[in-house]
Design a protein around this motif. Structure first.
Motif, mmCIF file in Angstrom:
data_model
loop_
_atom_site.group_PDB
_atom_site.id
_atom_site.type_symbol
_atom_site.label_atom_id
_atom_site.label_comp_id
_atom_site.label_asym_id
_atom_site.label_seq_id
_atom_site.Cartn_x
_atom_site.Cartn_y
_atom_site.Cartn_z
ATOM 1 N N ASP A 132 0.843 -1.218 0.097
ATOM 2 C CA ASP A 132 0.003 0.064 -0.060
ATOM 3 C C ASP A 132 0.892 1.001 -0.096
ATOM 4 N N ARG A 133 1.930 1.393 0.939
ATOM 5 C CA ARG A 133 2.776 2.457 0.930
ATOM 6 C C ARG A 133 3.257 2.579 -0.396
ATOM 7 N N PHE A 134 3.883 1.533 -1.185
ATOM 8 C CA PHE A 134 4.487 1.691 -2.445
ATOM 9 C C PHE A 134 3.422 2.164 -3.319
ATOM 10 N N VAL A 135 2.315 1.900 -3.449
ATOM 11 C CA VAL A 135 1.198 2.261 -4.422
ATOM 12 C C VAL A 135 0.781 3.979 -4.079
ATOM 13 N N PHE A 136 1.149 4.094 -2.952
ATOM 14 C CA PHE A 136 0.994 5.682 -2.665
ATOM 15 C C PHE A 136 2.094 6.420 -3.075
ATOM 16 N N ASP A 146 2.213 8.201 -10.831
ATOM 17 C CA ASP A 146 3.405 7.629 -11.856
ATOM 18 C C ASP A 146 2.665 6.370 -12.592
ATOM 19 N N ASP A 147 2.354 6.721 -13.740
ATOM 20 C CA ASP A 147 1.097 5.556 -14.415
ATOM 21 C C ASP A 147 1.926 4.692 -14.908
ATOM 22 N N LYS A 148 3.292 4.699 -14.957
ATOM 23 C CA LYS A 148 4.171 3.532 -15.521
ATOM 24 C C LYS A 148 4.650 2.479 -14.437
ATOM 25 N N VAL A 149 4.307 2.610 -13.096
ATOM 26 C CA VAL A 149 4.619 1.831 -12.014
ATOM 27 C C VAL A 149 3.546 1.378 -11.194
ATOM 28 N N VAL A 150 3.292 0.084 -11.153
ATOM 29 C CA VAL A 150 2.291 -0.547 -10.414
ATOM 30 C C VAL A 150 2.634 -1.478 -9.516
ATOM 31 N N ALA A 151 1.792 -1.862 -8.310
ATOM 32 C CA ALA A 151 1.709 -2.930 -7.491
ATOM 33 C C ALA A 151 0.573 -3.362 -7.241
ATOM 34 N N PRO A 152 0.300 -4.448 -6.513
ATOM 35 C CA PRO A 152 -1.025 -5.042 -6.509
ATOM 36 C C PRO A 152 -1.832 -4.063 -5.431
ATOM 37 N N ARG A 153 -2.866 -3.881 -5.489
ATOM 38 C CA ARG A 153 -3.802 -3.073 -4.578
ATOM 39 C C ARG A 153 -4.318 -4.095 -3.471
ATOM 40 N N ILE A 154 -4.442 -3.780 -2.115
ATOM 41 C CA ILE A 154 -4.624 -4.929 -1.108
ATOM 42 C C ILE A 154 -6.290 -4.804 -0.911
ATOM 43 N N VAL A 155 -6.918 -5.952 -0.841
ATOM 44 C CA VAL A 155 -8.201 -6.285 -0.155
ATOM 45 C C VAL A 155 -8.231 -6.365 1.256
#
Length: 452
Positions: free
Chosen positions: A207-211, A216-225
Motif C-alpha cells: 500500500d505504501r508503495f502504491v501511494f 506515476d502511471d508506469k509503475v504499479v503494484a497489487p492493491r490490497i483487499v
C-alpha cells in the motif's frame, strides 16, 4: 526417528560428500572448490525446508558477507515446493474468517497458481466491490490472488530458526566467521521470516508503495483487499504480465522495453533517494512488464529502509561514482558504518580508484555492478566489516541494473542516478541548517587560503 539437529547435519554432510569429486577432494582451485561447496549447501537448504530456503534467499542478497560463488548459487535457490491440498488451504481461510471461501469470494480456484515454502497462492474473484487504501475501486468480479500461509509453516520455521541460532552461536569466533557475524545474520534472518509470516506487513508495504507512486502511471503494484486479509491470508489485485525471461513476447506485443528500463531504474532511484524505502528482492519472479506498458512490482517480503542521513550519505557515495572520486566514496562510506583501519586506507583507496577507472563497458556505459560488488569484495579482502544495510543496498542497485539491462542492454544506471544525486546535493547546499553547520569550517578554510 532422528532429531531435527541430526537431520540437518546428515543432509548437509551428505551433500558435501556428493560434491567431493567436483571439488577434487579439496584439491581443486579455490573458485572451483568454493563453487562445489556452495552447490552442496544450496541443495541441502532446498531439502531441509522453508526456514533454510529463506536463509538461502537472505544469503543471496548479501555479497558483503559471503563469497561470490555462494551468493550466485543461492540466487538459483528454488522456492517452489509441491502444493498442499486445497482442503488444507481452505481450513486456514475458514479458521481466519469463520467462513468458507465461497462465502468470501464470487469464485475460488482450488488449483494453486504457485506454491512456495511459506505460502500458497490461489486465484479468486471478488463478490463485492472493494475500495483499496489508494486507487480506484476494485469492482465485483475483479480477479484477485489469495496468498495463504501453509498450515504449520510458522511453527516449523521458528523451530528451525532456533536450531540455526544455536549453530550460529557455536560458529561465532571461529575462522569460518571472519567475514560475518553469524548470530547477527540469524537475527536478521529471524526478523525477515517473522515479517513474511505476518502477511499484513507485506500488504502495508505494498500500500505504501502504491501511494508513493500514485502520480506515476508506469509503475504499479497489487492493491490490497483488506476486508479479505489477515496475518495468514493476503488478498490482492491480480496483475498479468510477462517475466523478464519472456521479453521477446512482450516486445512482439508492443511493450516499450527501452522506455520501461529507463523508467524502472528511475523508479528505483526514487525509492532509495527520495522515500528511503525500497524493494530489496527484485529477482525475475518479482517484477513484470504488463500489456498496459507498465512495470509491476510484486512480493514485498524483503525490503530496505534508509534514514534521511543514510540517504544523504548514499547520495554522496553515488556522486563519487558519477565523478570518479575515491576519497568521497571512502569518506561517506565511513559515515555509513564502513570503518577502514588507518593501515588499510591507502590500499583500499588505490583499489577503489582502479574500480572507478574500470567500470566502463565496451559500449561506453558504466557498470555499477563492477564498482559496487567490487567494492564489497575489496573490503572483504581487507577483512573490513560491512554493515548489513549497506551491502543489501549495493546488491539491490546491482540487481536493478541487471533487470534494466535485460530490458535495454545499453542502459547506464549511473547516468540515470546522476539527476537524483545532483538535485539532492543541490537542495542540501541550500539547507539553512546545513549552511550553519558548515559555515565555521568554510570560513576557517578560506582564511587559511587568504593568509598563505
Amino acid at each position: 526417528m532422528p532429531s531435527r539437529n541430526a537431520v540437518i547435519v546428515g543432509v548437509t554432510l551428505g551433500q558435501l560428500v556428493r560434491q567431493l569429486p567436483s571439488a577434487r577432494f579439496g584439491l581443486a582451485p579455490g573458485r572451483v572448490r568454493r563453487a562445489a561447496w556452495a552447490r552442496a549447501l544450496r541443495l541441502s537448504f532446498e531439502r531441509l525446508g522453508p526456514a533454510f530456503v529463506k536463509l538461502g534467499q537472505l544469503i543471496s542478497v548479501r555479497p558483503d558477507e559471503f563469497s561470490a560463488e555462494l551468493v550466485a548459487e543461492m540466487q538459483s535457490m528454488q522456492d517452489a515446493v509441491p502444493p498442499i491440498p486445497a482442503s488444507a488451504i481452505r481450513s486456514v481461510i475458514r479458521s481466519e474468517f469463520a467462513a468458507e471461501p465461497e462465502e468470501l469470494f464470487a469464485s475460488f480456484d482450488d488449483t494453486p497458481l504457485a506454491a512456495a515454502s511459506i505460502a500458497q497462492v490461489h486465484r479468486a474473484t471478488l463478490a463485492a466491490p472493494c475500495r483499496p487504501v489508494w486507487g480506484d475501486v476494485l469492482p465485483a468480479g475483479a480477479e484477485v490472488v489469495v496468498k495463504v500461509v501453509r498450515p504449520g509453516a510458522a511453527e516449523s520455521i521458528r523451530g528451525d530458526v532456533a536450531i540455526v541460532r544455536r549453530l550460529a552461536t557455536r560458529l561465532a569466533g571461529t575462522r569460518f566467521a571472519r567475514r560475518f557475524d553469524p548470530v547477527a545474520l540469524v537475527d536478521e534472518f529471524a526478523e525477515t521470516v517473522d515479517r513474511e509470516l505476518d502477511l499484513r506487513k507485506e500488504g502495508r508495504f505494498a500500500d505504501r508503495f502504491v501511494f508513493d507512486f500514485r502520480d506515476d502511471d508506469k509503475v504499479v503494484a497489487p492493491r490490497i483487499v483488506w476486508s479479505r486479509t489477515t496475518a495468514k491470508v493476503l488478498t490482492m489485485e491480480y496483475i498479468t504480465g510477462w517475466r523478464l525471461s519472456d521479453l521477446e513476447t512482450a516486445r512482439a506485443a508492443g511493450v516499450d522495453c527501452k522506455g520501461l528500463a529507463i523508467h524502472g531504474a528511475t523508479a528505483f532511484m526514487r525509492q532509495v533517494f527520495v522515500y528511503g524505502r525500497y524493494h530489496a528482492d527484485l529477482h525475475p519472479a518479482n517484477i513484470f512488464v504488463t500489456p498496459e506498458n507498465t512495470i509491476a512490482y510484486l512480493d514485498f517480503g524483503i525490503v530496505g529502509y534508509l534514514t534521511p542521513e543514510e540517504r544523504m550519505n548514499i547520495t554522496q557515495v553515488m556522486a563519487a561514482l558519477v565523478y570518479r572520486d575515491p576519497d568521497r566514496a571512502l569518506r561517506y562510506s565511513e559515515k555509513l558504518g564502513v570503518h577502514v583501519p588507518p593501515e588499510h586506507v591507502e590500499p583500499v583507496r588505490k583499489g577503489l580508484g582502479e574500480l572507478l577507472d574500470g567500470d566502463v563497458r565496451p559500449d561506453g556505459t558504466r557498470d555499477f555492478a563492477h564498482f559496487g560488488l567490487g567494492f564489497l569484495r575489496l573490503l572483504g579482502a581487507h577483512d573490513i566489516a560491512i554493515p548489513g544495510g549497506y551491502g543489501l543496498l549495493i546488491k539491490s542497485l546491482a540487481t536493478v541494473e541487471g533487470v534494466a539491462r535485460a530490458l535495454y542492454p545499453e542502459i547506464d544506471i549511473v547516468s540515470t542516478a546522476q539527476p537524483f544525486t545532483t538535485r539532492i546535493l543541490g537542495r542540501a547546499m541550500g539547507d539553512p541548517v546545513r549552511v550553519r553547520e558548515r559555515m565555521p569550517a568554510a570560513v576557517r578554510a578560506a582564511l587559511r587560503v587568504l593568509t598563505e
